[in-house]
Structures are given as C-alpha cells and as structure tokens.
Design an enzyme around this catalytic site. Structure first.
Site, PDB file in Angstrom:
ATOM      1  CD  GLU A 287      -0.688  38.261  -2.520  1.00 22.33           C
ATOM      2  OE1 GLU A 287      -1.330  38.944  -1.906  1.00 22.33           O
ATOM      3  OE2 GLU A 287      -0.351  37.227  -2.250  1.00 22.33           O
TER       4      GLU A 287
ATOM      5  CG  ASP B 128      -3.189  37.184  -5.070  1.00 30.55           C
ATOM      6  OD1 ASP B 128      -2.960  35.942  -5.486  1.00 30.55           O
ATOM      7  OD2 ASP B 128      -3.873  37.380  -3.998  1.00 30.55           O
TER       8      ASP B 128
ATOM      9  CE  LYS C  57       0.620  34.491   0.517  1.00 26.77           C
ATOM     10  NZ  LYS C  57       0.295  34.558  -0.788  1.00 26.77           N
TER      11      LYS C  57
ATOM     12  CE  LYS D 248      -3.098  28.463  -2.120  1.00 29.30           C
ATOM     13  NZ  LYS D 248      -4.100  29.286  -3.006  1.00 29.30           N
TER      14      LYS D 248
ATOM     15  NE  ARG E 199      -3.089   0.618  -1.061  1.00 25.42           N
ATOM     16  CZ  ARG E 199      -3.539   0.747  -1.870  1.00 25.42           C
ATOM     17  NH1 ARG E 199      -3.188   2.154  -2.520  1.00 25.42           N
ATOM     18  NH2 ARG E 199      -4.046   0.132  -2.578  1.00 25.42           N
TER      19      ARG E 199
END
Length: 282
Positions: free
Chosen positions: A192, A213, A164, A132, A95
C-alpha cells in the site's frame, strides 16, 4: 470463471441456526403434506445464490422442478426456483433460502452495475472485492461479487502478501517488500502506498502490485506519470482503493489503472427482494 463452492455444512448451519428446536409454528398448525413452492424475484437482479439454494433443498429431500442460473439477469416477477416436497421442509428452509438469495443477488447486482460503468470507460480495468465482509459469510460474499463480475482479491490473510499502513509503521515499505520476497516465491506481493514517493519505492523494491490508497484521481495520475518516467510502470499492477463508491467511480475509471478496489461491494449491501409462495396441491 470458476466459482468456489460454499461448504454444505455451512449452508446446513444456517438452517440449524434458524430452527434450534424445530419450526414450532408449522409443526403445530400444518398437517403432513406435499406441495410446490415458487421463488420469484420482485425486482431486476443479477442472480446469485441459486446453486446454494438447490444444494440445500436437495439435501433436505426436496425436488427441484425448475432453477434459474447464477449470473443471469432476471426481471421483476420472474420465477427463478420451483421446489416440490414436504410442506414442513419447505417452510423450514424458506427464510434461509430467501436470505441466501437476497444477500448474494444484492451483491452480484450492485457489482455488475458498477463493473459495467468501469468497462464502458476503461475495458482493461476491473473492480475488486475486499475482506470487508460479514464474519462467517466471507466465501458467500466473495462468490457473489465474482458472479457479478468482480475480481475477488484475497479470500484471507493466507492468500497473498499485502503490506498495509500498520505494517509500514513497524518496517519501511521497501524493506518489507524485500523480506516478503525472500520469505517465499509462491505468493504475489502487494504493498500500500499513501504517497507518490512510497509508490516509486514499492515499485523499485520489486512488488507485484501497488495499492494507491486514498489518493485523489489527480494524485493517482501523477503517480502513474512518475512510474512511467522511471521505467517501472509496466512491471507492476496498479490498484486504487479508499472511499471509492458508485458516486465517484467514474472519476477513477478513465485512469490507466488495472484494478479498483471497493469495500462497498460487500460492506454496504442492499438485499435483493425475493418471495417464496406455496401452492397447495389440488
């Protein structure tokens, strides 16, 4: 492209997670014996994760009789790995091997498909992965995206400066760029921008990369025009990000941009389908 090695200790931990007290089924019903196992793909894939599967199998004392190659396309039914050794060991790893191959090949396959779309429209533009990723699987997810043809972007917060929206709440973006520049000369600085004015401010402050963005394609185009008029377009790399998927990718690809950042490469994964079949020794 050089792909990062996944630490062997990480791979072993996957097996240990799956067998905290051993494989009680195999230990109860299978006598000690040797056999060959064949791993095949049930669909078209761009293979990724085979290097990890080979290393893990050999660590546990299995022999590799045949192995496919990461980054290579395979069709449904193709054999990509043949393993020989203890049946108990093969069943112990089954697995984990399939999970590694399924996740990494799923990412690589989707990435290759999307990168091919962009390349056919804008050969100078490349899609990039993001942070992410699944906790604990960052390196695997990034490597799979790289195998599929993407730029990995940052592996961690320590790789490069990325200013950001939440930074910009606390400090004006041009001042943030200047502070980052004065903090050291050995990291690229990206900031950003949500608006055209922000993008110009970032470029004039001396950032290396501007991340546009959540801008619609028309707004991205307007930003590029302004940066060119001000004589700063060629001084920065332009990356676009925010809600870009396979469905709207083709609307961004024709723009004169350098990078398209897509979180969906690693946060919305469809595992590739593989099977492991044991062949009993004659």
């Amino acid at each position: 492209m050089i792909f990062p090695d996944i630490p062997l200790s990480k791979l072993i931990s996957f097996v240990e997670e799956d067998s905290q007290f051993g494989d009680i089924t195999s230990n109860a019903v299978i006598e000690p014996q040797s056999c060959t196992a064949v791993v095949s793909t049930r669909q078209h894939v761009v293979l990724a994760g085979i290097a990890e599967c080979v290393r893990l199998s050999e660590w546990y004392g299995l022999s590799i009789k045949k192995s496919g190659a990461d980054g290579t396309p395979y069709m449904a039914g193709d054999v990509i790995l043949e393993i020989y050794g203890s049946a108990h060991t093969i069943l112990l790893l089954e697995r984990t091997l399939l999970n590694i191959l399924g996740r990494m090949s799923g990412i690589a396959t989707q990435t290759r498909t999307l990168q091919d779309v962009v390349r056919s429209i804008n050969p100078k533009c490349k899609i990039t992965a993001t942070r992410k990723t699944a906790p604990g699987l960052r390196l695997m997810d990034k490597k799979a995206a790289m195998i599929g043809g993407a730029d990995p972007h940052r592996f961690s917060l320590s790789d490069a400066v990325l200013i950001k929206d939440n930074h910009r709440v606390l400090v004006r973006v041009d001042e943030a760029v200047r502070r980052a520049r004065s903090a050291g000369a050995y990291h690229r600085i990206e900031a950003e921008a949500d608006t055209i004015d922000d993008a110009l401010m970032i470029a004039e402050a001396g950032a290396d990369i501007i991340l546009l963005d959540n801008m619609a394609p028309a707004e991205v185009e307007q930003t590029l025009v302004l940066l060119k008029e001000k004589g700063v377009r060629d001084k920065v790399v332009i990356e676009v990000s925010g809600g870009i998927t396979g469905e709207n990718l083709a609307s961004y690809a024709p723009l004169a941009i350098d990078r398209i950042s897509m979180g969906s490469l690693t946060h919305s994964i469809t595992n590739a389908d593989f099977s492991l079949d044991i062949m009993k020794q004659a």
